[in-house]
Design a protein around this motif. Structure first.
Motif, short mmCIF file in Angstrom:
data_model
loop_
_atom_site.label_atom_id
_atom_site.label_comp_id
_atom_site.label_asym_id
_atom_site.label_seq_id
_atom_site.Cartn_x
_atom_site.Cartn_y
_atom_site.Cartn_z
N HIS A 1 0.83 -1.20 0.00
CA HIS A 1 0.00 0.00 0.00
C HIS A 1 0.87 1.26 0.00
O HIS A 1 0.59 2.22 -0.73
CB HIS A 1 -0.94 0.01 1.20
CG HIS A 1 -1.76 1.26 1.29
ND1 HIS A 1 -2.69 1.61 0.34
CD2 HIS A 1 -1.75 2.26 2.19
CE1 HIS A 1 -3.23 2.77 0.66
NE2 HIS A 1 -2.67 3.19 1.78
N ARG A 2 1.92 1.27 0.81
CA ARG A 2 2.81 2.44 0.86
C ARG A 2 3.48 2.69 -0.49
O ARG A 2 3.78 3.82 -0.85
CB ARG A 2 3.89 2.26 1.93
CG ARG A 2 3.38 2.50 3.34
CD ARG A 2 4.53 2.63 4.34
NE ARG A 2 5.50 1.55 4.29
CZ ARG A 2 5.44 0.43 5.01
NH1 ARG A 2 4.43 0.24 5.84
NH2 ARG A 2 6.38 -0.48 4.90
N LEU A 3 3.71 1.64 -1.26
CA LEU A 3 4.34 1.76 -2.57
C LEU A 3 3.35 2.09 -3.68
O LEU A 3 3.75 2.43 -4.79
CB LEU A 3 5.07 0.45 -2.92
CG LEU A 3 6.25 0.10 -2.01
CD1 LEU A 3 6.71 -1.31 -2.29
CD2 LEU A 3 7.39 1.09 -2.18
N SER A 4 2.06 2.00 -3.38
CA SER A 4 1.06 2.19 -4.41
C SER A 4 0.79 3.68 -4.67
O SER A 4 1.06 4.54 -3.84
CB SER A 4 -0.24 1.49 -4.03
OG SER A 4 -0.92 2.23 -3.03
N VAL A 5 0.21 3.94 -5.81
CA VAL A 5 -0.18 5.28 -6.20
C VAL A 5 -1.26 5.80 -5.25
O VAL A 5 -1.28 6.99 -4.92
CB VAL A 5 -0.69 5.28 -7.67
CG1 VAL A 5 -1.25 6.63 -8.06
CG2 VAL A 5 0.41 4.86 -8.60
N MET A 6 -2.15 4.93 -4.82
CA MET A 6 -3.26 5.34 -3.97
C MET A 6 -2.78 5.93 -2.65
O MET A 6 -3.44 6.81 -2.10
CB MET A 6 -4.20 4.17 -3.70
CG MET A 6 -4.92 3.67 -4.95
SD MET A 6 -5.82 4.94 -5.85
CE MET A 6 -7.07 5.36 -4.67
N SER A 7 -1.65 5.49 -2.14
CA SER A 7 -1.18 6.03 -0.85
C SER A 7 -0.76 7.49 -0.98
O SER A 7 -0.75 8.23 -0.02
CB SER A 7 -0.01 5.20 -0.31
OG SER A 7 1.11 5.32 -1.16
N GLU A 8 -0.44 7.95 -2.19
CA GLU A 8 -0.05 9.35 -2.43
C GLU A 8 -1.26 10.28 -2.45
O GLU A 8 -1.13 11.47 -2.26
CB GLU A 8 0.67 9.47 -3.78
CG GLU A 8 1.99 8.76 -3.81
CD GLU A 8 2.63 8.80 -5.20
OE1 GLU A 8 2.02 9.33 -6.13
OE2 GLU A 8 3.73 8.25 -5.33
N LYS A 9 -2.46 9.74 -2.67
CA LYS A 9 -3.66 10.56 -2.83
C LYS A 9 -4.31 10.92 -1.51
O LYS A 9 -5.31 11.58 -1.49
CB LYS A 9 -4.65 9.85 -3.75
CG LYS A 9 -4.11 9.69 -5.15
CD LYS A 9 -5.10 9.05 -6.06
CE LYS A 9 -4.53 8.94 -7.47
NZ LYS A 9 -5.47 8.40 -8.41
#
Length: 123
Positions: A114-122
């Motif tokens: 999750h931390r590496l995913s794009v969604m965690s940046e949003k």
């Protein structure tokens, strides 16, 4: 088991049985709904599923196991009903245990992905 939000990371378990059929979160939720409402129709409605689709999933579930998971009686308005059999209650309980154990065992990996995913940046 509470359903994971579409926005939160999580694990979806799909158990494939002999012949390629599977038990996954949707079928487990349908079984749980039948247990809670006493009705295939009501359980399907709670999931925004047509009566025909709910019935076809129940038929598939019953065919997957040596004993049926759902016992239903037809009878028109107010006379029909459905309930989980002993096998249905046991399969649902085992599946929910597997979900919990899987999520617990893989929590750190799920969080790292999750931390590496794009969604965690949003957020």
């Amino acid at each position: 088991m509470p359903k994971a939000s579409r926005l939160s990371p999580g694990l979806k378990l799909r158990l494939v049985v002999e012949g390629g059929e599977w038990l996954g979160p949707g079928k487990a939720d349908l079984l749980e709904g039948i247990a809670e409402t006493g009705s295939i129709s009501a359980a399907g409605k709670r999931m925004r599923m047509s009566y025909k689709r709910a019935w076809s999933l129940v038929e598939a579930l019953n065919a997957m196991f040596r004993e049926p998971l759902v016992a239903a009686s037809r009878g028109g308005a107010g006379h029909g009903g459905a309930e989980l059999t002993d096998a249905g209650r046991r399969v649902l309980a085992l599946y929910r245990q597997m979900q919990e154990k899987g999520a617990a065992a893989l929590a750190s990996e799920i969080e790292e992905i999750h931390r590496l995913s794009v969604m965690s940046e949003k957020k």
